[in-house]
Design a protein around this motif. Structure first.
Motif, mmCIF file in Angstrom:
data_model
loop_
_atom_site.group_PDB
_atom_site.id
_atom_site.type_symbol
_atom_site.label_atom_id
_atom_site.label_comp_id
_atom_site.label_asym_id
_atom_site.label_seq_id
_atom_site.Cartn_x
_atom_site.Cartn_y
_atom_site.Cartn_z
ATOM 1 N N TYR A 1 -8.902 1.557 2.238
ATOM 2 C CA TYR A 1 -8.969 2.910 1.686
ATOM 3 C C TYR A 1 -9.374 2.871 0.213
ATOM 4 N N ALA A 2 -8.805 1.889 -0.549
ATOM 5 C CA ALA A 2 -9.120 1.786 -1.975
ATOM 6 C C ALA A 2 -10.562 1.335 -2.195
ATOM 7 N N MET B 1 1.275 -6.050 7.210
ATOM 8 C CA MET B 1 -0.166 -6.358 7.228
ATOM 9 C C MET B 1 -0.984 -5.103 7.519
ATOM 10 N N ILE B 2 -0.515 -4.285 8.438
ATOM 11 C CA ILE B 2 -1.250 -3.067 8.776
ATOM 12 C C ILE B 2 -1.258 -2.099 7.597
ATOM 13 N N VAL B 3 -0.096 -1.910 6.971
ATOM 14 C CA VAL B 3 -0.015 -0.989 5.833
ATOM 15 C C VAL B 3 -0.892 -1.472 4.690
ATOM 16 N N LEU B 4 -0.832 -2.767 4.400
ATOM 17 C CA LEU B 4 -1.639 -3.308 3.319
ATOM 18 C C LEU B 4 -3.125 -3.221 3.643
ATOM 19 N N PRO C 1 1.461 2.210 -0.729
ATOM 20 C CA PRO C 1 0.056 2.569 -0.451
ATOM 21 C C PRO C 1 -0.171 4.063 -0.320
ATOM 22 N N ALA C 2 0.707 4.749 0.401
ATOM 23 C CA ALA C 2 0.561 6.195 0.553
ATOM 24 C C ALA C 2 0.777 6.906 -0.780
ATOM 25 N N ILE C 3 1.724 6.398 -1.581
ATOM 26 C CA ILE C 3 1.997 7.038 -2.877
ATOM 27 C C ILE C 3 0.786 6.932 -3.798
ATOM 28 N N TYR C 4 0.208 5.738 -3.883
ATOM 29 C CA TYR C 4 -0.932 5.546 -4.783
ATOM 30 C C TYR C 4 -2.188 6.255 -4.265
#
Length: 526
Positions: free
Chosen positions: A248-249, A239-242, A107-110
């Motif tokens: 964000y997206a 779950m939190i990261v996703l 997620p952070a990379i994208y």
């Protein structure tokens, strides 16, 4: 059931086979020439079924079953990988660890990198997915529910396509589509909507990771309590990261933001998911969309909290459940052996007995017996003894209704390596049928005659003749046997003297022939 002599050697850690002939090394018969023979054999064994795989003890609980599976693999599906091999196990462990790391960092990379940077950063990920797809099409399928293995290419392809093929393929799409000229003509706003769906779809693979966690637990021997706590922790983080990435997206108004903006957005998203804060998402200026997204994620956070509470309760119940009682039994045995100053070998044999009997799932057999009705217990016995007595040569002329009565009166016994099941010279009172395991048959002078495996039987002479045993039968591996006692056998056939007389004469002729010719074949084991 086979009653033929097993003339191939089967050496174990506790038994050195003295039978003539080559050792039962299946791989050496298929790879016996050419360059790097030993290396090729070792590599081939790495892709074949292994006794060290956690599921092998369930699928192939005996040495004979294990060897038959190896032979079938080499003859019919030489170029494929067995799903219960060490290669399959280690690759699953590697892929699980890799995917977890990828899921947590992508997620952070994208969100924070450009398309050009992503092509380089995601190269190892794409290579791993490509290798995974190739291996999945070359690895057999193990159905844990039915306890079956299929190495047919068609079954392998269907199973993979139905499960994770399209998800694995979708991981390439964002990078592949960027190479297509038409892709560059698509408006950025549309791309910002399509890409997150392609990226988040691969997170369905996390369900596969959960199954692999259990496989890792069984292989390394972690307790169920530790496993469930670890799985819950990883799931919460995932779950939190996703959730951070999805929200964000959804609210992006440009291709990517600065790092501090991403951190601030992550903080607000976590507050929403954890139900400790409420407010408009900082990057949304729309009066309607902002409150809707905030309310939606607050509701998702509520569901998330309930799920965590249910899982924590499950861990608590599990801690005081059956598997924890099994741990307590093991600890009690260890304390008792230390108190009595018993040798470590005695303690290890007790552990081996428990492991062989329960296969890691501890239960109280007496409680189950009391909880089931009599007719259910008979049905369980009939189902578990199916086809054992029917293929015994001396029982072939017995009517089915009498065979059912004999099957209901079978009992089970477990013997560990080195245990003497039958001793030459002793008076026998029962016969045995091998459910799982290997036994060695020796003469009175301890000369090995043969080995018997799954489906074989011995000691039938004791059903009708009150004579001394003429052979020794010793357990080579942990064995589970059916036992039929003489008293029960006679009781069932007391109203059928003709059938009993026929069986008695058959057994007597075989024993007399063996004693007269000094030829101890399998019939003489009666």
């Amino acid at each position: 059931m086979s009653t033929e002599l097993v003339i191939q050697k089967q050496d174990t850690e506790t038994h050195r086979c003295t039978l003539p002939g080559e050792s039962w090394n299946v791989v050496s018969k298929f790879i016996d020439s050419g360059l790097f023979v030993n290396f090729r054999r070792a590599l081939k064994r790495y892709t074949m079924i292994s006794k060290h795989h956690p599921y092998t003890r369930i699928y192939a609980p005996s040495l004979n079953r294990l060897k038959q599976e190896e032979k079938l693999h080499l003859i019919e599906h030489y170029g494929l990988i067995h799903p219960l091999s060490m290669f399959s196990l280690y690759f699953d462990i590697y892929l699980c660890i890799f995917l977890i790391f990828h899921f947590l960092t992508s997620p952070a990379i994208y969100a924070l990198t450009t398309n050009d940077d992503q092509n380089y950063i995601m190269l190892p990920v794409n290579v791993t997915y490509a290798v995974t797809m190739i291996i999945m099409f070359r690895t057999g399928v193990y159905n844990e529910k039915d306890n079956t293995v299929s190495l047919k290419p068609r079954d392998i392809a269907i199973s993979y396509i139905k499960s994770y093929f399209f998800l694995d393929l979708s991981s390439f799409l964002p990078q592949i589509l960027r190479l297509i000229p038409l892709w560059k003509r698509i408006p950025d706003q549309i791309l910002l909507i399509i890409s997150p769906f392609l990226i988040t779809s691969r997170y369905i693979r996390y369900f596969w990771c959960l199954k692999t966690f259990n496989l890792i637990r069984l292989y390394f021997g972690f307790s169920s309590f530790v496993f469930k706590a670890f799985r819950l922790t990883i799931t919460i983080i995932m779950m939190i990261v996703l959730g951070v990435y999805i929200l964000y997206a959804l609210v992006l108004s440009e291709e990517h933001y600065k790092f501090n903006r991403f951190l601030k957005h992550s903080e607000i998203t976590m507050k929403l998911l954890m139900n400790v804060g409420y407010g408009r998402i900082i990057v949304i200026s729309h009066r309607i969309l902002g409150p809707i997204l905030s309310s939606t994620f607050l509701f998702i956070g509520f569901i998330f909290h309930v799920t965590v509470l249910v899982e924590v309760n499950s861990i608590w119940v599990r801690f005081f459940g059956v598997e924890n009682k099994q741990t307590m039994v093991y600890e009690s045995i260890s304390a008792y052996t230390k108190y009595k100053a018993l040798p470590v070998s005695v303690r290890d044999r007790i552990y081996l007995y428990l492991e062989f009997k329960y296969h890691g799932h501890f239960y109280k057999e007496s409680v189950l017996t009391k909880a089931t009705a009599g007719f259910l217990r008979r049905e369980i016995l009939l189902a578990s003894t199916k086809n054992y007595l029917e293929n015994v040569s001396i029982f072939r002329n017995i009517p089915n209704h009498l065979l059912r009565k004999l099957r209901v009166n079978l009992s089970t016994e477990i013997f560990l390596p080195g245990d003497v099941i039958i001793k030459a010279g002793s008076r026998g009172k029962s016969m045995y049928l091998i459910i799982v395991g290997t036994v060695s048959v020796t003469s009175e002078k301890d000369v090995e005659i043969c080995q018997l495996t799954d489906g074989s039987y011995f000691g039938a002479a004791a059903l009708t003749l009150n004579i001394a045993r003429i052979v020794n039968v010793i357990a080579v591996t942990p064995c589970e046997l059916f036992k039929l006692e003489r008293s029960k056998f006679r009781s069932i056939l007391k109203n059928h003297p003709q059938i009993y007389s026929e069986i008695e004469n058959n057994i007597a002729e075989n024993v007399l022939l063996a004693l007269r010719t000094d030829n101890l074949d399998t019939k003489a084991i009666y």
